[in-house]
Design a protein around this motif. Structure first.
Motif, PDB file in Angstrom:
ATOM      1  N   LEU A 105       0.833  -1.201   0.000  1.00 12.19           N
ATOM      2  CA  LEU A 105       0.000   0.000   0.000  1.00 12.19           C
ATOM      3  C   LEU A 105       0.869   1.253   0.000  1.00 12.19           C
ATOM      4  CD1 LEU A 105      -3.053  -0.074  -0.026  1.00 12.19           C
ATOM      5  CD2 LEU A 105      -3.040   0.523   2.414  1.00 12.19           C
ATOM      6  N   ALA A 106       1.953   1.209   0.795  1.00 14.71           N
ATOM      7  CA  ALA A 106       2.849   2.365   0.857  1.00 14.71           C
ATOM      8  C   ALA A 106       3.528   2.585  -0.500  1.00 14.71           C
ATOM      9  CB  ALA A 106       3.903   2.157   1.940  1.00 14.71           C
ATOM     10  N   ILE A 107       3.927   1.482  -1.139  1.00 13.19           N
ATOM     11  CA  ILE A 107       4.553   1.601  -2.460  1.00 13.19           C
ATOM     12  C   ILE A 107       3.569   2.227  -3.446  1.00 13.19           C
ATOM     13  CG2 ILE A 107       5.423   0.278  -4.431  1.00 13.19           C
ATOM     14  CD1 ILE A 107       6.581  -1.729  -2.425  1.00 13.19           C
ATOM     15  N   LEU A 108       2.342   1.704  -3.416  1.00 12.91           N
ATOM     16  CA  LEU A 108       1.322   2.207  -4.317  1.00 12.91           C
ATOM     17  C   LEU A 108       1.092   3.701  -4.088  1.00 12.91           C
ATOM     18  CD1 LEU A 108      -0.620   1.144  -6.488  1.00 12.91           C
ATOM     19  CD2 LEU A 108      -2.377   1.012  -4.703  1.00 12.91           C
ATOM     20  N   ALA A 109       1.033   4.087  -2.811  1.00 13.31           N
ATOM     21  CA  ALA A 109       0.816   5.499  -2.486  1.00 13.31           C
ATOM     22  C   ALA A 109       1.957   6.341  -3.026  1.00 13.31           C
ATOM     23  CB  ALA A 109       0.692   5.672  -0.973  1.00 13.31           C
ATOM     24  N   GLY A 110       3.186   5.867  -2.832  1.00 12.13           N
ATOM     25  CA  GLY A 110       4.350   6.610  -3.316  1.00 12.13           C
ATOM     26  C   GLY A 110       4.290   6.806  -4.826  1.00 12.13           C
ATOM     27  N   LEU A 111       3.954   5.725  -5.535  1.00 14.91           N
ATOM     28  CA  LEU A 111       3.885   5.832  -6.995  1.00 14.91           C
ATOM     29  C   LEU A 111       2.769   6.791  -7.416  1.00 14.91           C
ATOM     30  CD1 LEU A 111       4.470   2.104  -8.034  1.00 14.91           C
ATOM     31  CD2 LEU A 111       6.097   3.999  -8.085  1.00 14.91           C
ATOM     32  N   GLY A 114       3.841  10.337  -7.292  1.00 15.01           N
ATOM     33  CA  GLY A 114       4.638  10.689  -8.475  1.00 15.01           C
ATOM     34  C   GLY A 114       3.759  10.932  -9.687  1.00 15.01           C
ATOM     35  N   VAL A 115       2.778  10.030  -9.863  1.00 17.41           N
ATOM     36  CA  VAL A 115       1.850  10.161 -10.992  1.00 17.41           C
ATOM     37  C   VAL A 115       1.085  11.479 -10.888  1.00 17.41           C
ATOM     38  CG1 VAL A 115      -0.319   9.236 -11.893  1.00 17.41           C
ATOM     39  CG2 VAL A 115       1.619   7.710 -11.493  1.00 17.41           C
ATOM     40  N   LEU A 116       0.668  11.821  -9.673  1.00 15.21           N
ATOM     41  CA  LEU A 116      -0.083  13.061  -9.476  1.00 15.21           C
ATOM     42  C   LEU A 116       0.778  14.283  -9.825  1.00 15.21           C
ATOM     43  CD1 LEU A 116      -2.686  14.431  -8.448  1.00 15.21           C
ATOM     44  CD2 LEU A 116      -1.622  14.493  -6.182  1.00 15.21           C
ATOM     45  N   CYS A 117       2.037  14.260  -9.344  1.00 11.76           N
ATOM     46  CA  CYS A 117       2.957  15.366  -9.666  1.00 11.76           C
ATOM     47  C   CYS A 117       3.094  15.506 -11.181  1.00 11.76           C
ATOM     48  CB  CYS A 117       4.336  15.124  -9.049  1.00 11.76           C
ATOM     49  SG  CYS A 117       4.368  15.302  -7.259  1.00 11.76           S
ATOM     50  N   GLY A 118       3.260  14.369 -11.871  1.00 15.51           N
ATOM     51  CA  GLY A 118       3.393  14.401 -13.323  1.00 15.51           C
ATOM     52  C   GLY A 118       2.122  14.900 -13.987  1.00 15.51           C
ATOM     53  N   PHE A 119       0.979  14.471 -13.450  1.00 12.30           N
ATOM     54  CA  PHE A 119      -0.306  14.880 -14.012  1.00 12.30           C
ATOM     55  C   PHE A 119      -0.461  16.401 -13.951  1.00 12.30           C
ATOM     56  CE2 PHE A 119      -4.900  15.645 -13.648  1.00 12.30           C
ATOM     57  CZ  PHE A 119      -5.333  15.054 -14.822  1.00 12.30           C
ATOM     58  N   SER A 229       6.673  10.078 -16.497  1.00 11.34           N
ATOM     59  CA  SER A 229       7.903  10.631 -15.932  1.00 11.34           C
ATOM     60  C   SER A 229       7.779  10.784 -14.416  1.00 11.34           C
ATOM     61  CB  SER A 229       8.210  11.984 -16.588  1.00 11.34           C
ATOM     62  OG  SER A 229       9.386  12.531 -16.056  1.00 11.34           O
ATOM     63  N   GLY A 230       6.640  11.300 -13.946  1.00  9.29           N
ATOM     64  CA  GLY A 230       6.427  11.450 -12.508  1.00  9.29           C
ATOM     65  C   GLY A 230       6.420  10.107 -11.797  1.00  9.29           C
ATOM     66  N   GLY A 231       5.725   9.146 -12.394  1.00  6.39           N
ATOM     67  CA  GLY A 231       5.650   7.807 -11.792  1.00  6.39           C
ATOM     68  C   GLY A 231       7.023   7.167 -11.684  1.00  6.39           C
ATOM     69  N   ALA A 234       9.072   8.650  -8.936  1.00  8.40           N
ATOM     70  CA  ALA A 234       8.685   8.057  -7.651  1.00  8.40           C
ATOM     71  C   ALA A 234       9.330   6.686  -7.480  1.00  8.40           C
ATOM     72  CB  ALA A 234       7.165   7.945  -7.571  1.00  8.40           C
ATOM     73  N   LEU A 235       9.308   5.888  -8.539  1.00  6.10           N
ATOM     74  CA  LEU A 235       9.920   4.550  -8.470  1.00  6.10           C
ATOM     75  C   LEU A 235      11.412   4.668  -8.149  1.00  6.10           C
ATOM     76  CD1 LEU A 235       9.504   1.508  -8.835  1.00  6.10           C
ATOM     77  CD2 LEU A 235      10.033   1.804 -11.270  1.00  6.10           C
TER      78      LEU A 235
END
Lengths: 326, 503
Positions: A105-111, A114-119, A229-231, A234-235
């Motif tokens: 869940l924490a990994i998913l949240a982190g990713l 990143g996706v949100l920042c990129g969005f 790129s954002g995702g 995060a990875l």
């Protein structure tokens, strides 16, 4: 022009989607081989299996960022905010882990962060119509500030071993960061060369006006590039905090520059419409090899920086001098 | 008139590989004369002006200034010989001031060349402008001026260069009638001071109003030099267009089923345009550059948005918010500016063909190379792509073959309404007739075609019906029977409607 209408069918469509190792990629590979050969003669043990794996592991974070960067650059943009995006994602993931959130869940949240920042970057570029350089320069500061404010400037320490094992462990003797980035690279390559969205990225970066007239969904295509790129930023941050066991709000400083350098060495044109996943991976490995080799030779950090800068310039000059022949 | 001509073209011939743009053109311009230069697009006017301004060198023949032969190696040479060009598209730097633009490239300096003498420049600029339009402030940014004033600034710049010959290429194409009056006054004053002017324009009444004599060109040849007080508008038009018409091969495939109906289309440049296109019909749209032809096509292709009016396809209303909507409705645009709006230069010709319909080439999210290959093979064979190399980047193909690939793009997208904007612009003669045959074949299959073209023989060759546009409106709808170039020109050019013969 002749009147012949003969259409030799055997000459058609030979290279679609096949594993296309272009001349440009071959050039990057030759560059890497030359650099490896030089270090192999100068540094005893440079070619050992352990050191080579070391190089790949050290290159993995930059390669991960550079893959996303390549897609953004191909679309005609740039993403300067990857470092701060990584920092925001890292500190939030680390905080969640410390609060006892299950690791997946924490990994998913982190990713997702990143996706949100990129969005956000993508929407500002595609719908608000701001220039990519300015948008991501703005979010570079904004995201960094958010990471600092969120943590009060202090590192988040004590990341649980279960998490670290995932991102800093090994599978069949190969460090997991290498495996993760390899999977991401294959996915990015498939996306770019085999799917409509990949072709749209090439078209939007190659000639946005023509792509628009041909009905290409311009905004959706650009946003996709920034989201990826954002995702991936995060990875990359998850790999780093797995290795360090701590998440600092200042992590990822100047990451964007290495990522741009890897993409450019690999053949991406900052004008858009041109770039290669294979080339970018090779570019990231070239930069990693330089650092590794120079460190083993006990070259001072200042001179390492100098060498890296010169390699980028030399690569671009060779690119310029040979362009058009491929 | 004096016997010593200010400017004389003597047997000018200019050949480009495969094309003779000018052949044996001779005429003269007297001191203080305003000399009209008339001809259709492609008649050779621009080539002649480029020779005059030193951009091209003539293949044979010579340019004489004050009866002395001059040979320009570069545009700067022409400028120092006292020849100035005023282009249709003004070449000015918007955020610099009037004076800075006038002295661009040869600034007045002080302090041993280190600093620009701004005051001195503005003083001299004001001097030059005083006789033309004292209302222009030399210190104002050029972007704050109206187009007409910017044109006057260009003339002022020519005066600073001590130009004795000024060539103007369609200077009034974007001016209002009152701005034209102002410019006409300035030109008359210049001529009175002894400057010779070569005036290129499409607008017949303007030429008659300000020029004394005019040279009429057609197909790279000088047809005649006429004294404008002794000829009529109609005479001049006939000389401009009077070539054999290319209507031998026209075959109509038009049905009476209406495919596309446009009602009261309106946008900033289009006013209340209504028309219909039937299945299998080719509708030509003629009119001068700037009359709204391209804008009309862009509206119908969803590239620009309508501000009023509606479109119906097969009797059902459609709303076009973007090109994707238009493509989904079966409309495809073959744009005029192929490089800017048509091709993605670095991608293969097959992928350029597939760009508008990639999802149709995909299976579960991946582009199927099999489908792409099959369709590319079929369609690009059909349009006769040469060389037949489907993986080759499209930028390496000739203009005609790029155009074929764009046409194939709409075949791949199964568009049944095709909009062609200047379909043969920049395409060599051989490919031209191929494109014509292709357009006819598409109509024969029941597709509806709209062709915008500046080349009247092309319009006449292809169209079942011609709409003539003027100032954003449809000025006339001409049926196939009795279609002629002079009839089209009569409706396209303001001011000659009364005098032109009925078609």
């Amino acid at each position: 022009m002749t009147t012949s209408v003969a259409a030799p069918a055997d000459k058609t469509a030979s290279g679609f989607g096949r594993f296309s190792f272009s001349l440009r990629d071959a050039g990057t590979l030759i560059g890497l081989v030359v650099i490896v050969a030089v270090f192999a003669t100068l540094v005893p043990g440079f070619l050992s299996e352990r050191n080579l794996i070391n190089i790949l592991q050290q290159s993995s974070i930059n390669a991960c960022l550079a893959l996303g960067m390549t897609l953004v650059i191909i679309s005609g943009g740039i993403d300067l905010s990857v470092g701060p995006t990584a920092a925001v994602s890292a500190v939030i993931t680390a905080t969640l882990l410390l609060a006892g959130t299950p690791i997946p869940l924490a990994i998913l949240a982190g990713l997702c962060i990143g996706v949100l920042c990129g969005f956000i970057n993508g929407v500002l570029v595609a719908y608000v119509g701001l220039q990519p350089f300015i948008v991501t320069l703005g979010t570079l500061s904004t995201y960094r500030a958010l990471a600092l404010i969120y943590t009060g400037g202090n590192p988040v320490l004590g990341i649980p071993p279960g998490f670290r094992q995932i991102f800093n462990g090994a599978l069949f003797g190969i460090p997991t960061p290498i495996l993760i980035v390899a999977i991401v690279a294959v996915a990015a390559w498939v996306l770019l060369t085999k799917t409509p969205i990949g072709e749209y990225l090439m078209a939007v970066g190659g000639n946005e006006e023509a792509a628009y007239v041909a009905g290409v969904p311009i905004a959706r295509t650009k946003i996709t590039a920034y989201v990826i790129s954002g995702g991936l930023a995060a990875l990359a941050s998850l790999i780093l905090i797995g290795r360090l066991g701590a998440a600092e709000p200042i992590l990822g400083n100047l990451w964007e520059l290495d990522a741009i350098a890897a993409a450019a060495i690999g053949g991406a044109s900052l004008m858009g419409g041109k770039g290669s996943i294979v080339g970018t991976i090779l570019g990231a490995i070239i930069l990693g090899t330089m650092r590794n080799g120079l460190t083993l030779m006990n070259v001072q950090a200042f001179y390492q920086l100098l060498a890296t800068g010169l390699i980028i310039l030399v690569a671009m000059m060779i690119d310029r001098a040979t362009r058009g022949r491929g | 008139m004096s016997t010593v001509a200010r400017l004389r073209f003597q047997g000018i011939t200019k050949a480009f590989p495969g094309v003779k743009a000018l052949s044996d053109v001779s005429f003269d311009v007297q001191p203080g004369e305003i000399h009209g230069l008339l001809g259709e697009n492609g008649a050779g006017k621009s080539t002649l002006l480029r020779i005059l301004s030193g951009v091209f060198k003539p293949t044979s023949g010579s340019v004489l200034v004050d009866e002395k032969p001059v040979a320009f190696k570069k545009p700067m040479d022409a400028r120092s010989a006292g020849i100035a060009m005023i282009h249709q598209e003004l070449q000015q730097v918007p955020h610099l001031t009037v004076a800075q633009n006038m002295f661009l490239g040869h600034s007045v300096t002080k302090a041993g060349g280190l600093l620009v003498a701004r005051r001195e420049q503005e003083r001299r600029a004001a001097e030059a402008l005083a006789m033309l339009d004292p209302g222009i402030d030399p210190g104002a940014p050029i972007s704050t001026l109206k187009v007409a004033q910017r044109q006057i600034v260009e003339i002022g710049r020519a005066l600073l260069d001590k130009a004795r010959i000024i060539a103007m290429d369609e200077p009034t194409s974007s001016l209002t009638p009152s701005e034209f009056e102002r410019l006409a006054e300035v030109i008359a004053r210049l001529a009175a001071s002894g400057v010779s002017i070569v005036y290129v324009s499409h607008k017949m009444d303007e030429v008659f109003r300000i020029c004394q004599r005019a040279s009429i060109m057609r197909d790279g040849r000088l047809i005649d030099v006429v004294d404008l007080s002794k000829v009529s508008h109609t005479d001049v038009i006939t000389m401009m267009v009077g070539r054999e018409l290319l209507q031998d091969a026209h075959v109509s495939h038009a049905t009476s089923t209406v495919k596309l109906q446009a009602r009261n289309l309106t946008s900033p440049k289009i006013r209340d345009v209504s028309f219909s296109v039937c299945k299998g019909e080719v509708v030509g749209i003629a009119g001068l550059v700037g009359s709204g032809r391209t804008e009309l096509l862009r509206l119908m292709a969803g590239v620009d948005r309508l501000s009023g009016g509606s479109l119906e396809i097969d009797g059902k209303p459609v709303t076009l918010a973007n090109p994707r909507d238009a493509i989904a409705a079966g409309i495809g645009l073959v744009p005029e500016e192929r490089k800017r709006d048509g091709i993605v230069p670095g991608r293969s010709v097959a992928l350029n063909m597939a760009l508008a319909s990639l999802p149709a080439f995909s299976r579960s999210g991946f582009i199927s190379k099999g489908r792409l290959k099959t369709t590319a093979n079929d369609l690009l064979t059909r349009v006769n792509l040469r060389p037949f190399l489907l993986d080759r980047p499209i930028r390496l193909f000739s203009g005609g073959n790029q155009q074929k690939a764009i046409i194939a793009r709409w075949l791949a997208a199964r568009s049944d309404i095709l909009l062609f904007d200047e379909p043969t612009r920049g395409i060599d003669v051989g490919a031209k007739s191929e494109i014509y045959h292709l357009i006819e074949a598409l109509a024969a299959e029941g597709r509806s075609i709209v062709v915008v073209s500046s080349e009247l023989p092309e319009v006449i060759r292809l169209s079942d019906r011609v709409l003539v546009m003027r100032d954003g409106q449809i000025a006339a709808e001409l049926p196939r029977e009795g279609l002629s170039e002079s009839a089209i020109v009569a409706h396209a050019i303001p001011g000659v409607t009364e005098t032109a013969p009925a078609a």
